[in-house]
Design an enzyme around this catalytic site. Structure first.
Site, mmCIF file in Angstrom:
data_model
loop_
_atom_site.group_PDB
_atom_site.id
_atom_site.type_symbol
_atom_site.label_atom_id
_atom_site.label_comp_id
_atom_site.label_asym_id
_atom_site.label_seq_id
_atom_site.Cartn_x
_atom_site.Cartn_y
_atom_site.Cartn_z
ATOM 1 N N GLN A 174 32.593 67.124 44.649
ATOM 2 C CA GLN A 174 34.032 67.037 44.402
ATOM 3 C C GLN A 174 34.329 65.700 43.711
ATOM 4 O O GLN A 174 33.913 64.648 44.190
ATOM 5 C CB GLN A 174 34.803 67.157 45.731
ATOM 6 C CG GLN A 174 36.306 67.194 45.571
ATOM 7 C CD GLN A 174 36.796 68.412 44.772
ATOM 8 O OE1 GLN A 174 36.273 69.500 44.903
ATOM 9 N NE2 GLN A 174 37.792 68.213 43.924
ATOM 10 N N LYS A 190 37.900 75.866 48.151
ATOM 11 C CA LYS A 190 36.701 76.433 47.525
ATOM 12 C C LYS A 190 35.805 77.078 48.579
ATOM 13 O O LYS A 190 35.253 78.162 48.375
ATOM 14 C CB LYS A 190 35.943 75.342 46.754
ATOM 15 C CG LYS A 190 36.670 74.912 45.486
ATOM 16 C CD LYS A 190 36.110 73.641 44.870
ATOM 17 C CE LYS A 190 37.010 73.171 43.736
ATOM 18 N NZ LYS A 190 36.659 71.849 43.202
ATOM 19 N N ASP A 200 28.971 73.904 38.637
ATOM 20 C CA ASP A 200 30.246 73.330 38.202
ATOM 21 C C ASP A 200 30.135 72.798 36.758
ATOM 22 O O ASP A 200 31.101 72.290 36.204
ATOM 23 C CB ASP A 200 30.638 72.190 39.162
ATOM 24 C CG ASP A 200 32.124 71.880 39.150
ATOM 25 O OD1 ASP A 200 32.924 72.767 38.770
ATOM 26 O OD2 ASP A 200 32.498 70.755 39.507
#
Ligand code: NAP
Length: 287
Positions: A103, A59, A126
């Site tokens: 994450q 990412k 996200d």
């Protein structure tokens, strides 16, 4: 087996993701030219799980290619929930950070939901907070979970008509199945959710005009389960680059189908990057 006359057309996620990322790069460059600010994504990783380390690195590399800065916070595996929440709170308050990605999954000793909720909604690129989920449910502006967001872009790219269609979503996870169903509902599809307790899954699958597979079981759905001409979105990504749909048999019966790899997968990061630049643009008061 009654197949469609020709094998299904492929939905090329690699090409669409590249195009979206090109647009994102141009938007990041334009924003920098106009304001002197480079969009910044903060990535937070707890522990050193090899897959998570790889995902975060990927990412960050993609951010760099798209003209987005990234700032990485690596916390030890033994980090407490309170410490993690504090760290994310600091990023939420930092005006130099425009998007935050925690994450996940985080370790079992951590309260993942509490950590997600420490992300300011304006920086939730996200799409993991309750705020983002509710906004999506109400059809209000906000950030969507990236994989479902990528699925919707693929459906739009291939001009799949959703209104009045029966969409069957197999899987109901908070980051994938559930939001995918809500987004389809928001586009006037009639949505059926299936999960591990669903009875007679094959008969529901055969009714699907649009099928989203988000199960995490290789080759779980096969061609004989499909309605001829169905649009098949395979969000599964299992070891050995295998999706949740048995591609060869499904392609004989479907009208449109995403390959694995090269379908849904590349769209996820592309949406993350796009949402990061949008977050920066909004925070600078330009959207
Ligand atoms: P998950 O949290 O494990 O959820 C799996 C879902 O499948 C659950 O809702 C589960 O039902 C359901 N399920 C399990 N067995 C079933 C069965 N026999 N019949 C019907 N439903 C069943 O997984 P996830 O995080 O949503 O991920 C799903 C897949 O998508 C995985 O392969 C993952 O790698 C992939 N994925 C890809 C991306 C990407 O970027 N392409 C992103 C995220 C995930 P219950 O709720 O009843 O347990």
């Amino acid at each position: 087996m009654t197949g469609s006359p020709r094998p299904a057309r492929l939905m090329d996620g690699t090409a669409l993701a590249r195009r979206l990322t090109d647009e994102t790069t141009a938007a990041a460059t334009a924003l920098h030219r106009r304001t002197g600010t480079t969009p910044c994504l903060a990535t937070v990783l707890v522990g050193e799980d090899p897959a998570s380390v790889t995902y975060v690195r990927m990412k960050r590399n993609r951010c760099a290619q798209a003209g987005i800065r990234s700032r990485h916070l690596a916390l030890p595996a033994a980090t407490s929930t309170a410490r993690l929440v504090d760290a994310i709170g600091e990023l939420s308050a930092d005006p130099d950070v425009h998007g935050i990605l925690l994450q996940h999954p985080v370790g079992p000793h951590l309260d993942e939901r509490a950590a997600f909720e420490a992300i300011a909604p304006a920086k939730d690129v996200d799409g993991v907070t309750t705020h983002s989920f509710a906004a999506m449910g109400f059809g209000l502006p906000g950030f969507v979970s990236c994989t479902p967001g990528g699925i919707m872009r693929l459906l739009d790219e291939y001009r799949v008509e959703l209104s009045g269609k029966h969409a069957v979503v197999v899987g109901r996870s908070a980051i994938l199945g559930k939001p995918a169903g809500l987004l389809l509902l928001g586009r006037d599809a009639t949505v059926t959710y299936c999960h591990s307790r669903t009875r007679d899954l094959p008969s529901l699958l055969r009714e699907a005009d649009v099928l989203v597979a988000a199960v995490g079981k290789p080759d779980f759905i096969r061609g004989e389960h499909l309605k001829p001409g169905a649009v098949v979105i395979d969000a599964g990504y299992n070891p050995g680059n295998t999706g949740d749909v048995h591609f060869a048999s499904a392609r004989e019966r479907a009208g449109l189908i995403t390959p694995v790899p090269g379908g849904v997968g590349p769209m996820t990061i592309a949406v993350l990057l796009a949402q990061t630049v949008r977050a920066a643009t909004r925070q600078l008061g330009l959207d």
